[in-house]
Design an enzyme around this catalytic site. Structure first.
Site, short mmCIF file in Angstrom:
data_model
loop_
_atom_site.label_atom_id
_atom_site.label_comp_id
_atom_site.label_asym_id
_atom_site.label_seq_id
_atom_site.Cartn_x
_atom_site.Cartn_y
_atom_site.Cartn_z
N ASP A 136 0.80 -1.22 0.00
CA ASP A 136 0.00 0.00 0.00
C ASP A 136 0.83 1.28 0.00
O ASP A 136 0.55 2.21 -0.74
CB ASP A 136 -0.92 -0.02 1.24
CG ASP A 136 -1.72 1.24 1.38
OD1 ASP A 136 -2.51 1.53 0.46
OD2 ASP A 136 -1.55 1.96 2.38
N ASP A 153 4.61 0.80 4.19
CA ASP A 153 4.51 -0.47 4.93
C ASP A 153 4.26 -1.63 3.95
O ASP A 153 4.42 -1.45 2.74
CB ASP A 153 3.39 -0.37 5.97
CG ASP A 153 2.05 -0.04 5.31
OD1 ASP A 153 2.01 0.10 4.06
OD2 ASP A 153 1.04 0.08 6.03
N TYR A 162 -8.24 2.77 6.26
CA TYR A 162 -8.99 3.41 5.18
C TYR A 162 -10.49 3.21 5.40
O TYR A 162 -11.14 2.49 4.66
CB TYR A 162 -8.57 2.85 3.83
CG TYR A 162 -7.15 3.20 3.43
CD1 TYR A 162 -6.88 4.36 2.69
CD2 TYR A 162 -6.08 2.38 3.76
CE1 TYR A 162 -5.58 4.68 2.30
CE2 TYR A 162 -4.77 2.70 3.38
CZ TYR A 162 -4.54 3.84 2.65
OH TYR A 162 -3.26 4.15 2.27
N GLU A 169 5.18 10.11 3.94
CA GLU A 169 4.93 8.75 3.45
C GLU A 169 4.66 8.82 1.95
O GLU A 169 4.49 9.91 1.37
CB GLU A 169 3.76 8.07 4.19
CG GLU A 169 3.69 6.58 3.88
CD GLU A 169 3.06 5.70 4.96
OE1 GLU A 169 2.48 6.26 5.92
OE2 GLU A 169 3.16 4.47 4.85
#
Ligand SMILES: *[C@@H]1O[C@H](CO)[C@@H](O)[C@H](O)[C@H]1NC(C)=O
Ligand SMILES: *[C@@H]1O[C@H](CO)[C@@H](O)[C@H](O)[C@H]1NC(C)=O
Ligand SMILES: *[C@@H]1O[C@H](CO)[C@@H](O)[C@H](O)[C@H]1NC(C)=O
Ligand SMILES: *[C@@H]1O[C@H](CO)[C@@H](O)[C@H](O)[C@H]1NC(C)=O
Ligand SMILES: *[C@@H]1O[C@H](CO)[C@@H](O)[C@H](O)[C@H]1NC(C)=O
Ligand SMILES: *[C@@H]1O[C@H](CO)[C@@H](O)[C@H](O)[C@H]1NC(C)=O
Ligand SMILES: *[C@@H]1O[C@H](CO)[C@@H](O)[C@H](O)[C@H]1NC(C)=O
Length: 603
Positions: free
Chosen positions: A220, A223, A372, A577
Site C-alpha cells: 500500500d 509499509d 482506510y 509517506e
C-alpha cells in the site's frame, strides 16, 4: 557539412563523453538498471522517411522508444523508423524528439551504452567522430541553426517530444512514477522485468482463509499491507489516464509499462475475487505489520487475510474493484482481448455483488477501518455503474448510474476526490459519457470552487494535511478531464499545471523522490530505507538521520502543510509517506499534461 559536424562534436563533447555516439546521444537521466536518452541527429541530405539501427554494447532487457516505431529480435540491436509526423526533414535540420528508456540488469557492469547508430544506412557515430579533430569555423547560418536546436531554451525547459516545450520533463516524471509502482510490487517478481535492484520476491505465502493464492499486488505505502480499497481506487485512476491519455504515455515510451502497471494490480484483484460474492480486501494485520521495520523480502510475521461476502458485504470495496477492473478491461481491449474479457467478467460480478448487498466494507472488515475507513458507498455504486457503462455500452449500467446519482445525492459539491470520495469523479465521468448539463454543471461547480479557493502562500490547493499533494493532484486530474469536455479549459488546465508544477519544483524544491531539484531523500518507506544486503535493516535504520540508501524513484511524498512547511523526515508519515494512492492522480495528471503538450494544445 564538415563544419556542421565539427561544431556539434565540440559542443556536445562538453555535455557527455565516453562513447563513439556521444555526439548523438544525450543521457538525460539514469538510475540503477536504466537510463533515459534523447537523440539529436543532424540531417545532411533531405529525407522523407528514415530508419535507424541502434546497437548497444550489451543486451538490454527492454527498450521503450518514443516518437518512433521500434523492433528488435535480440535486445542488442533495435530498428527504429519514423512515425507519420516526423519523417520529413530538410538538409541542415536536426532530428530531435526521438529518444528511449533503456532497461537492463541493474547489476550490469559496465552498463549497456549505444555503440553505433546507422541512420538510413550511414554510421553517423563514426562519421562524426572522425571529423571532430578537423573542426572548422562555423558559418552564421549553421551557428544560428545549432543554437536553436541546443541552447535556445532555458535549461529548465524540455521538449515534450514533439509539440510544445514543457517546463519540467514530463516523460521523466512518468517513467519514474512507474518505477515507484515497480518498487511497490509484492509476490514473485518477473526475472526479466524488475528494474528495482533492491527488490526481489516477497510475501510468497500470502493466502486466504481457505489457502487461496493471494500473492502479488502492490504494497500500500511505506509499509507492507495489501489494502484493496485504496489499491482499486488508485488503479481506476491509473487505468483512466491510460485510456484517455495514451499519447502522454506513448510519447514517454511508457505505454506498455503503464499497461503492465495496472495489470500487476488486476491480476491480484482477480485472484482475490475467489467466489462470485467473496472478495479478499486486505492481506496483513495492521499492528503486526507496523511493529516491523525492514525489507518485505525478510518479513516473517503472520499475514492474515480478510474478505467481504454476502454476510459481511462491502459495496464500496466491491464497487471500486469493479470500477478498476472495468477500466482495466478497456486498457487491454486492444492489447489482449482475452484478458480484457476476463477483467470485465469479474467487474460485472463484483458490481452485482456491490449492488445487491449494500453495506460499508469498513463495518464488515473492521481491520480496514483503522486505515482506510469508508464514509459512504453510494459514490462507489454510481462510479462502478458508470465505469461498467463505459466499458460495455450497456445502458442498464447507465440507468443504474443515474439512479444511484440521484439516490445518494451525488450532485452536491464534494470537497475532494480521493480513495474515499469518488463523487467528483462520477460527476465528470457522467458528463463525459452523457454530455448532460446536470453532470456538466456539477463538474463546473467543483472545478470553479477549486480555481477560486485561496491557495497556500506558495500556491498549493490545500485540502488536508494528510497527503496534501495527492489531493491537489487528484483535483488536477478531475479538472483536466473537465477541460477536455470544453468546460473552462484554459482555467482548469492552468490550475492543474500549477498544482503539478508545485510538486515538481515550483517552490524551489521537488516533492518527487529522485526527480528534479532537492528532492526528498528520507521518504517514510521501509524497503528503500534499507541498505544493501547483507546489512541489517530494522528500527535503528528507521531512526537513522541519513538519506534512504535506495532511491525510491518517482514517489510523490505526502507534502507540505497549509503554510507550505515541509521537512524531509522519515519518521513523519503525515508529510513524508508515499502510497500507491498518492501517485495515481499525480501520474495521470502528468500524462494528461504531456499529451496536451505533445499535441500542441497546452503547455
Ligand atoms: C542533454 O540533456 C541535458 C539534461 O537534460 C540538457 O540540459 C542538455 O541541454 C541536453 N543537451 C542537448 C545538446 O540537448
Ligand atoms: C523513403 O525514402 C527513400 C529514400 O530516400 C525513398 O526512395 C522512398 O520513396 C521514401 N518513401 C516514402 C514513403 O516517402
Ligand atoms: C514515415 O514517413 C513516411 C513519409 O513521410 C510516411 O509515408 C510513413 O508512413 C512514415 N512511417 C510511419 C510508420 O508512419
Ligand atoms: C543480473 O546480473 C547478476 C550479476 O551478473 C546476475 O547474478 C543476475 O542473475 C542477473 N539477473 C538477470 C535477471 O539476468
Ligand atoms: C492474453 O490473456 C490471457 C488471459 O490472461 C493469457 O492467457 C494470454 O497468455 C494472453 N496473451 C498474450 C499474448 O499475452
Ligand atoms: C446489460 O446488462 C444487464 C445487467 O447485467 C444484462 O441483464 C443485459 O443482458 C445486458 N444487455 C446486453 C444487451 O448485453
Ligand atoms: C453537448 O451538449 C451541448 C449543449 O449543452 C451541445 O452544444 C453539444 O453539441 C453536445 N455535444 C455532443 C457531443 O453531443
Amino acid at each position: 557539412m564538415l563544419s556542421l559536424s565539427g561544431f556539434i562534436i565540440v559542443l556536445f563533447a562538453r555535455l557527455v563523453s565516453g562513447g563513439p555516439c556521444d555526439n548523438i546521444v544525450n543521457v538525460t537521466s539514469s538510475w540503477p538498471g536504466g537510463h533515459t536518452t534523447a537523440l539529436l541527429i543532424p540531417i545532411k541530405t533531405p529525407i522523407t522517411n528514415w530508419t535507424m539501427i541502434i546497437s548497444f554494447s550489451s543486451a538490454l532487457t527492454s527498450l521503450q522508444v518514443w516518437s518512433a516505431a521500434s523492433t528488435s529480435t535480440n535486445n542488442i540491436q533495435f530498428q527504429l523508423t519514423n512515425l507519420s509526423y516526423n519523417g520529413v526533414y530538410s538538409a541542415g535540420a536536426i532530428l530531435s524528439g526521438v529518444g528511449f528508456n533503456a532497461y537492463f540488469n541493474s547489476s550490469a557492469n559496465p552498463v549497456p551504452t549505444v555503440s553505433s547508430i546507422l541512420f538510413n544506412g550511414v554510421n553517423i557515430c563514426s562519421t562524426v567522430v572522425s571529423s571532430s579533430t578537423t573542426s572548422k569555423p562555423v558559418t552564421t547560418t549553421t551557428a544560428r541553426l545549432l543554437s536553436t536546436a541546443t541552447t535556445a531554451k532555458p535549461m529548465a525547459t524540455t521538449t515534450s517530444s514533439t509539440g510544445l516545450p514543457t517546463k519540467y520533463n514530463y516523460r521523466e516524471v512518468i517513467t519514474k512514477s512507474l518505477l515507484f509502482y515497480y518498487a511497490q510490487r509484492s509476490g514473485r517478481l518477473p526475472v526479466n522485468d524488475n528494474p528495482i535492484a533492491y527488490r526481489s520476491d516477497s510475501a510468497l505465502k500470502d493466502v486466504g482463509q481457505n489457502a487461496e493464492d493471494l500473492t502479488g499486488g502492490y504494497y500500500d505505502a511505506g509499509d507492507h499491507l495489501k489494502l484493496g480499497f485504496p489499491l482499486a481506487s488508485a488503479m481506476t485512476i491509473a487505468a483512466w489516464s491510460i485510456i484517455d491519455y495514451p499519447i502522454g504515455y506513448s510519447s514517454a515510451g511508457q505505454l506498455t509499462t503503464a499497461q503492465n502497471m495496472v495489470k500487476w494490480a488486476s491480476d491480484y484483484l482477480i485472484k482475490a475475487h475467489v467466489q462470485t460474492n467473496k472478495f479478499y480486501g486486505q492481506v496483513g494485520d495492521g499492528t503486526l505489520d507496523h511493529n516491523y521495520w525492514g525489507r518485505p523480502e525478510d518479513m516473517t510475521m503472520s499475514r492474515p487475510a480478510y474478505f467481504i461476502s454476502t454476510t459481511n458485504p462491502g459495496s464500496d470495496l466491491a464497487g471500486e474493484t469493479a470500477a478498476a477492473l472495468a477500466a482495466t478491461s478497456m486498457v487491454f481491449a486492444s492489447v489482449n482481448s482475452t484478458y480484457s474479457a476476463l477483467c470485465l467478467t469479474h467487474a460485472k460480478q463484483l458490481y452485482d455483488f456491490a449492488k445487491q448487498y449494500q453495506a460499508k466494507y469498513s463495518q464488515s472488515m473492521p481491520q480496514a477501518a483503522a486505515f482506510y475507513p469508508s464514509s459512504d458507498f453510494g459514490d462507489e455504486l454510481a462510479w462502478s455503474a458508470a465505469w461498467l457503462y463505459r466499458a460495455t455500452n450497456n445502458v442498464t449500467y447507465l440507468n443504474d448510474a443515474k439512479a444511484f446519482y440521484t439516490q445518494f445525492g451525488l450532485s452536491n459539491n464534494p470537497s475532494e476526490f480521493s480513495w474515499d470520495s469518488k463523487t467528483a469523479g462520477v460527476q465528470v465521468l457522467m458528463a463525459k459519457l452523457t454530455n448532460d448539463t446536470l453532470y456538466k454543471t456539477a463538474t463546473k461547480t467543483f472545478c470553479d470552487s477549486k480555481v477560486n479557493q485561496p491557495k497556500t502562500p506558495k500556491g498549493l490547493l490545500f485540502i488536508s494535511t494528510w497527503g496534501s499533494l495527492r489531493h491537489a493532484a487528484n483535483i488536477a486530474f478531475v479538472c483536466l478531464q473537465a477541460a477536455d469536455l470544453n468546460i473552462n479549459p484554459l482555467a482548469y488546465r492552468k490550475l492543474a499545471q500549477q498544482q503539478i508544477h508545485y510538486a515538481l519544483g515550483d517552490t524551489g524544491r521537488s516533492f518527487v523522490v529522485g526527480f528534479g531539484v532537492n528532492p526528498p531523500v528520507k521518504p517514510h518507506h521501509e524497503s528503500s530505507s534499507c541498505p544493501n544486503r547483507p546489512a541489517v535493516c530494522d528500527w535503528s535504520t528507521y531512526s537513522s538521520t541519513t538519506p534512504n540508501p535506495q532511491t525510491l524513484y518517482g514517489a510523490l511524498v505526502g507534502g507540505p502543510d497549509s503554510n507550505d512547511i515541509y521537512t524531509d523526515d522519515r519518521s513523519n508519515y503525515v508529510t513524508n509517506e508515499v502510497a500507491c494512492d498518492y501517485n495515481a492522480g499525480f501520474q495521470g495528471s502528468v500524462a494528461a499534461l504531456q499529451s496536451l503538450a505533445v499535441q500542441g494544445v497546452f503547455n
